[in-house]
Design an enzyme around this catalytic site. Structure first.
Site, PDB file in Angstrom:
ATOM      1  N   GLY A 258       0.812  -1.215   0.000  1.00  0.00           N
ATOM      2  CA  GLY A 258       0.000   0.000   0.000  1.00  0.00           C
ATOM      3  C   GLY A 258       0.839   1.256   0.000  1.00  0.00           C
ATOM      4  O   GLY A 258       2.065   1.212   0.112  1.00  0.00           O
ATOM      5  N   SER A 259       0.126   2.369  -0.086  1.00  0.00           N
ATOM      6  CA  SER A 259       0.831   3.641  -0.242  1.00  0.00           C
ATOM      7  C   SER A 259       1.260   4.225   1.094  1.00  0.00           C
ATOM      8  O   SER A 259       1.892   5.266   1.139  1.00  0.00           O
ATOM      9  CB  SER A 259      -0.080   4.634  -0.949  1.00  0.00           C
ATOM     10  OG  SER A 259      -1.177   4.953  -0.113  1.00  0.00           O
ATOM     11  N   CYS A 260       0.889   3.569   2.205  1.00  0.00           N
ATOM     12  CA  CYS A 260       1.145   4.202   3.506  1.00  0.00           C
ATOM     13  C   CYS A 260       2.151   3.468   4.391  1.00  0.00           C
ATOM     14  O   CYS A 260       3.178   4.039   4.747  1.00  0.00           O
ATOM     15  CB  CYS A 260      -0.160   4.385   4.256  1.00  0.00           C
ATOM     16  SG  CYS A 260      -1.192   5.634   3.484  1.00  0.00           S
ATOM     17  N   PHE A 261       1.841   2.204   4.779  1.00  0.00           N
ATOM     18  CA  PHE A 261       2.703   1.548   5.777  1.00  0.00           C
ATOM     19  C   PHE A 261       4.183   1.541   5.372  1.00  0.00           C
ATOM     20  O   PHE A 261       5.030   1.987   6.150  1.00  0.00           O
ATOM     21  CB  PHE A 261       2.243   0.116   6.065  1.00  0.00           C
ATOM     22  CG  PHE A 261       0.972   0.016   6.870  1.00  0.00           C
ATOM     23  CD1 PHE A 261       0.337   1.144   7.349  1.00  0.00           C
ATOM     24  CD2 PHE A 261       0.405  -1.217   7.154  1.00  0.00           C
ATOM     25  CE1 PHE A 261      -0.837   1.057   8.077  1.00  0.00           C
ATOM     26  CE2 PHE A 261      -0.761  -1.322   7.886  1.00  0.00           C
ATOM     27  CZ  PHE A 261      -1.381  -0.183   8.339  1.00  0.00           C
ATOM     28  N   ASP A 264       5.589   5.164   5.250  1.00  0.00           N
ATOM     29  CA  ASP A 264       5.585   5.879   6.525  1.00  0.00           C
ATOM     30  C   ASP A 264       6.626   5.291   7.486  1.00  0.00           C
ATOM     31  O   ASP A 264       7.295   6.028   8.217  1.00  0.00           O
ATOM     32  CB  ASP A 264       4.179   5.873   7.153  1.00  0.00           C
ATOM     33  CG  ASP A 264       3.204   6.732   6.341  1.00  0.00           C
ATOM     34  OD1 ASP A 264       3.656   7.469   5.442  1.00  0.00           O
ATOM     35  OD2 ASP A 264       1.981   6.653   6.604  1.00  0.00           O
TER      36      ASP A 264
END
Ligand code: NAD
Length: 426
Positions: A258-261, A264
């Protein structure tokens, strides 16, 4: 209120729809003309359950999309542009800086600027505010307000999460900005935490790193369970019943994407190192996650021998079900590793094939799961879309099913996943 939302991706579009649903007049601004045109025709540029319906309800009534940064009558502007990873893992602030410069150039009357993009602590105060002040010639606090309000939605559930958040975090430069934002979010009836800007920025990173850690932890335990012939799902059921732990995000499998975990956790690692601190735990989260798809390929080879010439169907290319987003999907390292070992791949996904094809034009794509399975010796389930749960896998000539998400329960075809009871005896 009159509201502008800058950036119409997952976060911007759902924020704009929520505000429109609350009766505000919303202008959704994006540099991507194609996205803007789609939105104005009532078609969602992203696949997200419920977005199309809400878009049709509000577009042209109290929601409009545009490429023009017109802010003269706006009372609140949300910044929702992407903050991807650079090569070194730090966050790329190019989109954010460009958006801030444009906002600054177009700022003429008092309004509140809210950063919703995920940014490392210090970014709003050290980058966003100075750029807007410089470009506008105006003074924060007197001429415009600022707040930071991180977003916690999950893709695939973006609209649901936007309307049902566990909490709203408001980091405020000044009390007035915090008050206005609290008022805007009041209809959600969610708990609201008001704090300073840097703390709000950090809450987002600390939350995502913890969720990613739970998944990597479950995978670490799965890898040990696998050697012992213990079912990790039974273990985690027992673990998750402890109210101090909770059952969520303890599903072992092929890893998170995904684009976050990933981005980030990388950004937090980078920040820690810049500050002279070695973040061992955060680094381990990513190491485990990088190794997990490779361990799945090893698992296939252990069972059927070298993969040269094997024909492998991959079901699920998005990083999880109900989205067409393939950013950091575990299907990417999985396909790379299979091709490296000489296998050929036929892939299928209900929504993400177009996006995946841009990354891997060289592999074969099937029109349905059945077509992929008809043309393969081995099936790997990478994302647990509902439609994969109801397939009669036994009607195909498969030598092996490898399930990266515990998608299916019973089959007569040989079946494997990492951390299952039978693995010692199969
Ligand atoms: P996205 O890539 O889907 O969308 C970003 C949009 O911003 C694109 O449409 C792009 O064209 C637009 N954009 C870029 N520069 C612009 C500019 N100068 N002016 C106007 N528009 C511009 O991104 P996303 O997934 O919605 O994420 C946005 C932010 O929210 C990121 O910081 C992300 O980390 C964070 N976030 C994302 C999620 C998620 O699940 N996707 C969840 C929580 C937080």
């Amino acid at each position: 209120m009159r509201i502008a939302v800058v950036g119409t991706g997952y976060v911007g579009l759902t924020t704009a729809l929520m505000l429109a649903e609350f009766g505000h007049i919303v202008r959704a601004i994006d540099i991507d003309q194609e996205k803007v045109s789609k939105i104005n025709s009532g078609i969602s540029p992203i696949y997200e359950p419920g977005v199309d319906e809400l878009l049709k309800k509000h577009i042209g009534i109290n929601l409009i999309a545009t490429t023009k940064m017109e802010l003269c009558d706006v009372e609140v502007t949300f910044i929702c542009v992407g903050t991807p990873s650079k090569e070194d893992g730090s966050i790329d602030l190019t989109y954010l800086k460009n958006a801030c410069a444009k906002i600054g150039e177009n700022l003429s009357s008092y309004q509140i600027i809210v950063v919703k993009s995920t940014v490392i602590p210090g970014t709003t105060e050290n980058i966003v505010i100075p750029i807007i002040e410089e470009k506008s010639g105006l003074k924060v606090g007197d001429d415009f307000g600022v707040a930071m309000c991180p977003e916690f939605l999950r893709e695939g559930m973006a609209l649901y999460d936007t309307f049902h958040p566990d909490r709203i975090v408001i980091g405020e430069y000044d009390k007035h900005s915090g008050d206005i934002l609290e008022e805007l979010y009041k209809p959600l009836k969610a708990p609201i935490i008001r704090t300073d800007i840097k703390t709000a920025e950090m809450i987002k990173y600390a939350s995502n790193a913890l969720l990613a850690m739970k998944i990597s932890y479950a995978n670490e335990i799965a890898n040990i369970c696998h050697k012992l012939g213990i079912d990790v799902y039974e273990v985690m059921k027992g673990v998750g019943m402890d109210h101090r732990i909770s059952p969520h995000f303890l599903n072992a499998g092929i890893g998170f994407g995904g684009s976050c975990f990933p981005k980030d956790v990388k950004a937090l690692i980078n920040l820690a190192k810049e500050l002279g601190y070695e973040p061992w735990l955060l680094e381990a989260i990513l190491k485990i996650n990088d190794r997990q798809p490779i361990m799945y390929v090893d698992l296939i080879e252990e069972k059927i021998g070298p993969l040269k010439g094997a024909k492998i169907a991959i079901l699920g290319l998005s990083f999880k079900p109900n989205t067409d987003d393939v950013r950091e999907s575990r299907a990417i390292p999985l396909v790379q590793e299979l091709l490296k070992r000489g296998a050929s791949v036929i892939a299928y996904d209900p929504k993400a094939m177009e996006n995946f094809r841009k990354l891997f034009p060289e592999i074969e794509y099937a029109k349905s799961a059945e077509e992929a399975l008809n043309n393969a010796d081995i099936c790997v389930i990478q994302a647990d879309w509902d439609e994969f749960k109801n397939i009669d896998y036994d009607k195909f000539n498969l030598k092996l099913i490898v399930d990266g998400r515990k998608t299916i329960e019973f089959t007569n075809t040989p079946y494997l996943r990492i951390g299952m009871k039978q693995s010692l005896h199969s």
